[in-house]
Write a protein that holds these residues in place. Structure first.
Motif, PDB file in Angstrom:
ATOM      1  N   GLU A 116      74.402  63.016  -0.500  1.00 19.41           N
ATOM      2  CA  GLU A 116      73.415  62.993  -1.605  1.00 19.41           C
ATOM      3  C   GLU A 116      73.669  64.143  -2.392  1.00 19.41           C
ATOM      4  OE1 GLU A 116      71.606  60.235  -2.443  1.00 19.41           O
ATOM      5  OE2 GLU A 116      72.820  59.051  -1.093  1.00 19.41           O
ATOM      6  N   CYS A 117      73.387  65.411  -1.787  1.00 15.84           N
ATOM      7  CA  CYS A 117      73.138  66.371  -2.570  1.00 15.84           C
ATOM      8  C   CYS A 117      74.240  67.718  -2.402  1.00 15.84           C
ATOM      9  CB  CYS A 117      71.738  67.141  -2.257  1.00 15.84           C
ATOM     10  SG  CYS A 117      71.627  67.856  -0.491  1.00 15.84           S
ATOM     11  N   HIS A 118      75.128  67.527  -1.325  1.00 15.73           N
ATOM     12  CA  HIS A 118      76.308  68.194  -1.008  1.00 15.73           C
ATOM     13  C   HIS A 118      75.643  69.649  -0.599  1.00 15.73           C
ATOM     14  CE1 HIS A 118      78.511  65.202  -3.156  1.00 15.73           C
ATOM     15  NE2 HIS A 118      77.687  65.634  -4.071  1.00 15.73           N
ATOM     16  N   THR A 119      74.634  69.944   0.068  1.00 14.39           N
ATOM     17  CA  THR A 119      74.161  70.783   0.980  1.00 14.39           C
ATOM     18  C   THR A 119      74.760  70.931   2.397  1.00 14.39           C
ATOM     19  OG1 THR A 119      72.010  70.777  -0.388  1.00 14.39           O
ATOM     20  CG2 THR A 119      72.039  71.968   1.675  1.00 14.39           C
ATOM     21  N   PRO A 120      74.965  72.059   2.728  1.00 13.49           N
ATOM     22  CA  PRO A 120      75.629  72.055   4.293  1.00 13.49           C
ATOM     23  C   PRO A 120      74.385  71.468   5.021  1.00 13.49           C
ATOM     24  CG  PRO A 120      76.158  74.012   3.306  1.00 13.49           C
ATOM     25  CD  PRO A 120      75.131  73.419   2.124  1.00 13.49           C
ATOM     26  N   VAL A 121      74.795  70.782   6.284  1.00 18.10           N
ATOM     27  CA  VAL A 121      73.932  70.076   7.112  1.00 18.10           C
ATOM     28  C   VAL A 121      73.925  70.872   8.394  1.00 18.10           C
ATOM     29  CG1 VAL A 121      74.184  67.883   6.133  1.00 18.10           C
ATOM     30  CG2 VAL A 121      75.830  68.449   8.124  1.00 18.10           C
ATOM     31  N   TYR A 122      72.973  70.699   9.371  1.00 19.80           N
ATOM     32  CA  TYR A 122      73.032  71.176  10.497  1.00 19.80           C
ATOM     33  C   TYR A 122      72.610  70.009  11.549  1.00 19.80           C
ATOM     34  CZ  TYR A 122      67.832  70.937  10.252  1.00 19.80           C
ATOM     35  OH  TYR A 122      66.504  70.394  10.241  1.00 19.80           O
ATOM     36  N   TYR A 123      73.297  70.062  12.880  1.00 23.74           N
ATOM     37  CA  TYR A 123      73.180  69.174  13.950  1.00 23.74           C
ATOM     38  C   TYR A 123      72.002  69.519  14.840  1.00 23.74           C
ATOM     39  CZ  TYR A 123      75.040  66.572  17.946  1.00 23.74           C
ATOM     40  OH  TYR A 123      75.173  65.694  18.986  1.00 23.74           O
ATOM     41  N   LYS A 124      71.413  68.402  15.496  1.00 21.29           N
ATOM     42  CA  LYS A 124      70.228  68.303  16.287  1.00 21.29           C
ATOM     43  C   LYS A 124      70.634  67.760  17.464  1.00 21.29           C
ATOM     44  CE  LYS A 124      66.360  70.364  14.941  1.00 21.29           C
ATOM     45  NZ  LYS A 124      65.789  71.357  15.677  1.00 21.29           N
ATOM     46  N   GLU A 125      71.244  68.348  18.459  1.00 26.00           N
ATOM     47  CA  GLU A 125      72.007  67.595  19.582  1.00 26.00           C
ATOM     48  C   GLU A 125      71.086  66.692  20.342  1.00 26.00           C
ATOM     49  OE1 GLU A 125      74.725  68.624  23.483  1.00 26.00           O
ATOM     50  OE2 GLU A 125      74.237  70.388  22.146  1.00 26.00           O
ATOM     51  N   ARG A 126      69.775  67.056  20.574  1.00 26.03           N
ATOM     52  CA  ARG A 126      68.904  66.544  21.492  1.00 26.03           C
ATOM     53  C   ARG A 126      68.522  65.101  20.856  1.00 26.03           C
ATOM     54  NH1 ARG A 126      63.766  68.903  21.529  1.00 26.03           N
ATOM     55  NH2 ARG A 126      62.814  67.179  20.675  1.00 26.03           N
ATOM     56  N   ARG A 127      68.379  65.179  19.389  1.00 24.19           N
ATOM     57  CA  ARG A 127      68.104  63.905  18.769  1.00 24.19           C
ATOM     58  C   ARG A 127      69.230  63.253  18.213  1.00 24.19           C
ATOM     59  NH1 ARG A 127      63.716  65.401  14.907  1.00 24.19           N
ATOM     60  NH2 ARG A 127      62.934  63.378  15.166  1.00 24.19           N
ATOM     61  N   LYS A 128      70.477  63.603  18.506  1.00 25.20           N
ATOM     62  CA  LYS A 128      71.889  63.074  17.967  1.00 25.20           C
ATOM     63  C   LYS A 128      71.676  62.851  16.512  1.00 25.20           C
ATOM     64  CE  LYS A 128      73.112  61.042  22.247  1.00 25.20           C
ATOM     65  NZ  LYS A 128      73.433  62.334  23.275  1.00 25.20           N
ATOM     66  N   LEU A 129      71.306  63.591  15.569  1.00 23.52           N
ATOM     67  CA  LEU A 129      71.184  63.675  14.120  1.00 23.52           C
ATOM     68  C   LEU A 129      71.899  64.757  13.540  1.00 23.52           C
ATOM     69  CD1 LEU A 129      67.446  62.790  13.686  1.00 23.52           C
ATOM     70  CD2 LEU A 129      69.541  61.144  13.366  1.00 23.52           C
ATOM     71  N   VAL A 130      72.523  64.314  12.459  1.00 20.28           N
ATOM     72  CA  VAL A 130      72.915  65.574  11.340  1.00 20.28           C
ATOM     73  C   VAL A 130      72.000  65.495  10.202  1.00 20.28           C
ATOM     74  CG1 VAL A 130      74.960  66.155   9.903  1.00 20.28           C
ATOM     75  CG2 VAL A 130      75.515  65.312  12.325  1.00 20.28           C
TER      76      VAL A 130
END
Length: 65
Positions: free
Chosen positions: A15-29
């Protein structure tokens, strides 16, 4: 097994082209700017808007990638 950090460094929010981060425990980017949460399935981030959600409860993943 987790998503490779080298891969996360390459990903940006659809959507906004911002770098993302990963939450391993929640399995979400997660995008820190617009709070879109992309699911991770079989250690692969599903960076598709139709599979993403906002806030605490992203929509359940249905179907195949």
């Amino acid at each position: 097994m987790a998503v490779a950090q080298d891969l996360i460094k390459l990903l940006v929010c659809v959507e906004c082209h911002t770098p993302v981060y990963y939450k391993e425990r929640r399995k979400l980017v997660i995008c820190p700017k617009c709070d879109i949460r992309y699911p991770v399935r079989d250690n692969i981030p599903v960076m598709l808007p139709e599979h993403a959600g906002r806030g605490q409860n992203p929509p359940p993943f249905e179907g195949t990638v």
